[in-house]
Design a protein around this motif. Structure first.
Motif, PDB file in Angstrom:
ATOM      1  N   LYS A  30     -20.913  26.244  73.403  1.00 40.79           N
ATOM      2  CA  LYS A  30     -20.215  27.499  73.676  1.00 40.79           C
ATOM      3  C   LYS A  30     -20.542  27.984  75.087  1.00 40.79           C
ATOM      4  CE  LYS A  30     -19.818  32.268  72.056  1.00 40.79           C
ATOM      5  NZ  LYS A  30     -20.285  33.246  71.067  1.00 40.79           N
ATOM      6  N   ALA A  31     -21.791  27.829  75.490  1.00 38.07           N
ATOM      7  CA  ALA A  31     -22.191  28.240  76.836  1.00 38.07           C
ATOM      8  C   ALA A  31     -21.493  27.390  77.895  1.00 38.07           C
ATOM      9  CB  ALA A  31     -23.703  28.141  76.986  1.00 38.07           C
ATOM     10  N   LEU A  32     -21.318  26.092  77.613  1.00 39.74           N
ATOM     11  CA  LEU A  32     -20.656  25.222  78.583  1.00 39.74           C
ATOM     12  C   LEU A  32     -19.151  25.446  78.636  1.00 39.74           C
ATOM     13  CD1 LEU A  32     -22.557  21.889  77.940  1.00 39.74           C
ATOM     14  CD2 LEU A  32     -22.770  23.404  79.910  1.00 39.74           C
ATOM     15  N   VAL A  33     -18.541  25.619  77.472  1.00 46.75           N
ATOM     16  CA  VAL A  33     -17.090  25.740  77.413  1.00 46.75           C
ATOM     17  C   VAL A  33     -16.620  27.166  77.710  1.00 46.75           C
ATOM     18  CG1 VAL A  33     -15.091  25.534  75.865  1.00 46.75           C
ATOM     19  CG2 VAL A  33     -16.891  23.814  75.819  1.00 46.75           C
ATOM     20  N   ALA A  34     -17.280  28.142  77.135  1.00 48.90           N
ATOM     21  CA  ALA A  34     -16.843  29.539  77.258  1.00 48.90           C
ATOM     22  C   ALA A  34     -18.007  30.414  77.707  1.00 48.90           C
ATOM     23  CB  ALA A  34     -16.287  30.023  75.927  1.00 48.90           C
ATOM     24  N   GLY A  35     -18.516  30.130  78.874  1.00 47.65           N
ATOM     25  CA  GLY A  35     -19.650  30.890  79.394  1.00 47.65           C
ATOM     26  C   GLY A  35     -19.355  32.366  79.573  1.00 47.65           C
ATOM     27  N   ARG A  36     -18.119  32.687  79.893  1.00 44.90           N
ATOM     28  CA  ARG A  36     -17.734  34.092  80.074  1.00 44.90           C
ATOM     29  C   ARG A  36     -17.861  34.884  78.773  1.00 44.90           C
ATOM     30  NH1 ARG A  36     -18.416  38.100  82.946  1.00 44.90           N
ATOM     31  NH2 ARG A  36     -16.905  39.715  82.580  1.00 44.90           N
ATOM     32  N   VAL A  37     -17.617  34.250  77.656  1.00 44.88           N
ATOM     33  CA  VAL A  37     -17.759  34.919  76.359  1.00 44.88           C
ATOM     34  C   VAL A  37     -19.224  35.299  76.122  1.00 44.88           C
ATOM     35  CG1 VAL A  37     -17.506  34.627  73.865  1.00 44.88           C
ATOM     36  CG2 VAL A  37     -15.752  33.766  75.403  1.00 44.88           C
ATOM     37  N   ILE A  38     -20.135  34.411  76.454  1.00 40.06           N
ATOM     38  CA  ILE A  38     -21.556  34.721  76.290  1.00 40.06           C
ATOM     39  C   ILE A  38     -21.963  35.841  77.232  1.00 40.06           C
ATOM     40  CG2 ILE A  38     -23.884  33.803  76.642  1.00 40.06           C
ATOM     41  CD1 ILE A  38     -22.935  31.234  75.406  1.00 40.06           C
ATOM     42  N   LEU A  39     -21.460  35.828  78.453  1.00 43.54           N
ATOM     43  CA  LEU A  39     -21.762  36.928  79.375  1.00 43.54           C
ATOM     44  C   LEU A  39     -21.220  38.253  78.860  1.00 43.54           C
ATOM     45  CD1 LEU A  39     -21.180  35.210  82.827  1.00 43.54           C
ATOM     46  CD2 LEU A  39     -23.346  35.764  81.712  1.00 43.54           C
ATOM     47  N   ASP A  40     -20.034  38.230  78.239  1.00 38.91           N
ATOM     48  CA  ASP A  40     -19.500  39.451  77.638  1.00 38.91           C
ATOM     49  C   ASP A  40     -20.369  39.923  76.474  1.00 38.91           C
ATOM     50  OD1 ASP A  40     -17.398  39.651  79.392  1.00 38.91           O
ATOM     51  OD2 ASP A  40     -15.977  38.617  78.072  1.00 38.91           O
ATOM     52  N   ASP A  41     -20.883  38.974  75.691  1.00 39.72           N
ATOM     53  CA  ASP A  41     -21.775  39.339  74.584  1.00 39.72           C
ATOM     54  C   ASP A  41     -23.055  39.983  75.109  1.00 39.72           C
ATOM     55  OD1 ASP A  41     -20.040  38.384  72.701  1.00 39.72           O
ATOM     56  OD2 ASP A  41     -21.112  36.495  72.383  1.00 39.72           O
ATOM     57  N   LEU A  42     -23.572  39.484  76.209  1.00 40.33           N
ATOM     58  CA  LEU A  42     -24.828  40.001  76.743  1.00 40.33           C
ATOM     59  C   LEU A  42     -24.679  41.361  77.414  1.00 40.33           C
ATOM     60  CD1 LEU A  42     -26.387  36.747  78.193  1.00 40.33           C
ATOM     61  CD2 LEU A  42     -26.965  37.913  76.071  1.00 40.33           C
ATOM     62  N   GLU A  43     -23.461  41.775  77.708  1.00 43.28           N
ATOM     63  CA  GLU A  43     -23.252  43.080  78.335  1.00 43.28           C
ATOM     64  C   GLU A  43     -23.398  44.229  77.350  1.00 43.28           C
ATOM     65  OE1 GLU A  43     -19.521  42.953  80.343  1.00 43.28           O
ATOM     66  OE2 GLU A  43     -20.250  41.585  81.871  1.00 43.28           O
ATOM     67  N   ASN A  44     -23.296  43.952  76.062  1.00 45.05           N
ATOM     68  CA  ASN A  44     -23.418  44.984  75.037  1.00 45.05           C
ATOM     69  C   ASN A  44     -24.708  44.753  74.265  1.00 45.05           C
ATOM     70  OD1 ASN A  44     -23.185  46.699  72.856  1.00 45.05           O
ATOM     71  ND2 ASN A  44     -21.011  46.280  72.545  1.00 45.05           N
ATOM     72  N   PRO A  45     -25.587  45.755  74.154  1.00 42.90           N
ATOM     73  CA  PRO A  45     -26.859  45.549  73.461  1.00 42.90           C
ATOM     74  C   PRO A  45     -26.716  45.055  72.016  1.00 42.90           C
ATOM     75  CG  PRO A  45     -26.920  47.597  74.687  1.00 42.90           C
ATOM     76  CD  PRO A  45     -25.519  47.093  74.765  1.00 42.90           C
ATOM     77  N   THR A  46     -25.747  45.548  71.293  1.00 39.52           N
ATOM     78  CA  THR A  46     -25.594  45.143  69.891  1.00 39.52           C
ATOM     79  C   THR A  46     -25.069  43.715  69.781  1.00 39.52           C
ATOM     80  OG1 THR A  46     -25.167  47.434  69.299  1.00 39.52           O
ATOM     81  CG2 THR A  46     -24.543  45.783  67.698  1.00 39.52           C
ATOM     82  N   ASN A  47     -24.171  43.321  70.666  1.00 38.07           N
ATOM     83  CA  ASN A  47     -23.606  41.973  70.608  1.00 38.07           C
ATOM     84  C   ASN A  47     -24.592  40.898  71.036  1.00 38.07           C
ATOM     85  OD1 ASN A  47     -21.237  43.097  69.772  1.00 38.07           O
ATOM     86  ND2 ASN A  47     -20.194  42.889  71.730  1.00 38.07           N
ATOM     87  N   SER A  48     -25.641  41.260  71.747  1.00 37.48           N
ATOM     88  CA  SER A  48     -26.592  40.250  72.205  1.00 37.48           C
ATOM     89  C   SER A  48     -27.676  39.932  71.175  1.00 37.48           C
ATOM     90  CB  SER A  48     -27.240  40.694  73.514  1.00 37.48           C
ATOM     91  OG  SER A  48     -28.031  41.836  73.318  1.00 37.48           O
ATOM     92  N   ALA A  49     -27.695  40.623  70.059  1.00 30.81           N
ATOM     93  CA  ALA A  49     -28.717  40.408  69.031  1.00 30.81           C
ATOM     94  C   ALA A  49     -28.729  38.988  68.465  1.00 30.81           C
ATOM     95  CB  ALA A  49     -28.571  41.422  67.910  1.00 30.81           C
ATOM     96  N   PRO A  50     -27.598  38.328  68.238  1.00 30.27           N
ATOM     97  CA  PRO A  50     -27.664  36.968  67.692  1.00 30.27           C
ATOM     98  C   PRO A  50     -28.391  35.975  68.599  1.00 30.27           C
ATOM     99  CG  PRO A  50     -25.463  37.842  67.386  1.00 30.27           C
ATOM    100  CD  PRO A  50     -26.211  38.820  68.243  1.00 30.27           C
ATOM    101  N   TYR A  51     -28.387  36.208  69.886  1.00 27.23           N
ATOM    102  CA  TYR A  51     -29.073  35.286  70.788  1.00 27.23           C
ATOM    103  C   TYR A  51     -30.584  35.420  70.644  1.00 27.23           C
ATOM    104  CZ  TYR A  51     -24.423  34.712  72.557  1.00 27.23           C
ATOM    105  OH  TYR A  51     -23.087  34.450  72.627  1.00 27.23           O
ATOM    106  N   GLY A  52     -31.066  36.628  70.419  1.00 30.60           N
ATOM    107  CA  GLY A  52     -32.488  36.807  70.137  1.00 30.60           C
ATOM    108  C   GLY A  52     -32.898  36.119  68.850  1.00 30.60           C
TER     109      GLY A  52
END
Length: 112
Positions: A12-34
């Motif tokens: 997902k990071a390789l194919v849709a890196g922008r989606v991960i960056l969008d997830d990291l911009e919101n505190p609640t959306n970044s929880a799955p990465y932790g």
């Protein structure tokens, strides 16, 4: 099965890196990465040199995620939320787990 999940996030990071960056911009959306980083440390600890590489790199990424998370919370002036556990207090669990298997690297993460 856990290897498949980690591989899918890497793809997902390789194919849709922008989606991960969008997830990291919101505190609640970044929880799955932790949660992903916490579980990776628990799964791969004690698995030889490859496990050590994965554990140390994911713990480092978790530390960077924690710093970024604190920054985004301050920037948004957000109120506390239960989904913040993996990105804030949750870093203590990988630090202790890493300290048990790899004392020097785990000690560094616990000191910071």
């Amino acid at each position: 099965f856990s290897g498949i999940l980690v591989t899918s996030v890497l793809l997902k990071a390789l194919v849709a890196g922008r989606v991960i960056l969008d997830d990291l911009e919101n505190p609640t959306n970044s929880a799955p990465y932790g949660l992903l980083f916490m579980s990776s440390v628990c799964i791969f600890a004690g698995r030889g040199w490859i496990g050590k590489f994965i554990v140390v790199s994911t713990a480092g990424l978790h530390f960077l995620l924690t710093l970024w998370f604190i920054y985004t919370v301050k920037a948004y002036n957000a109120l506390p939320d239960p989904s913040w556990f993996p990105n804030t207090v949750g870093i203590g669990y990988p630090a202790v787990k890493m300290w048990l298997y790899y004392p020097y690297a785990g000690f560094f993460l616990m000191v910071v």
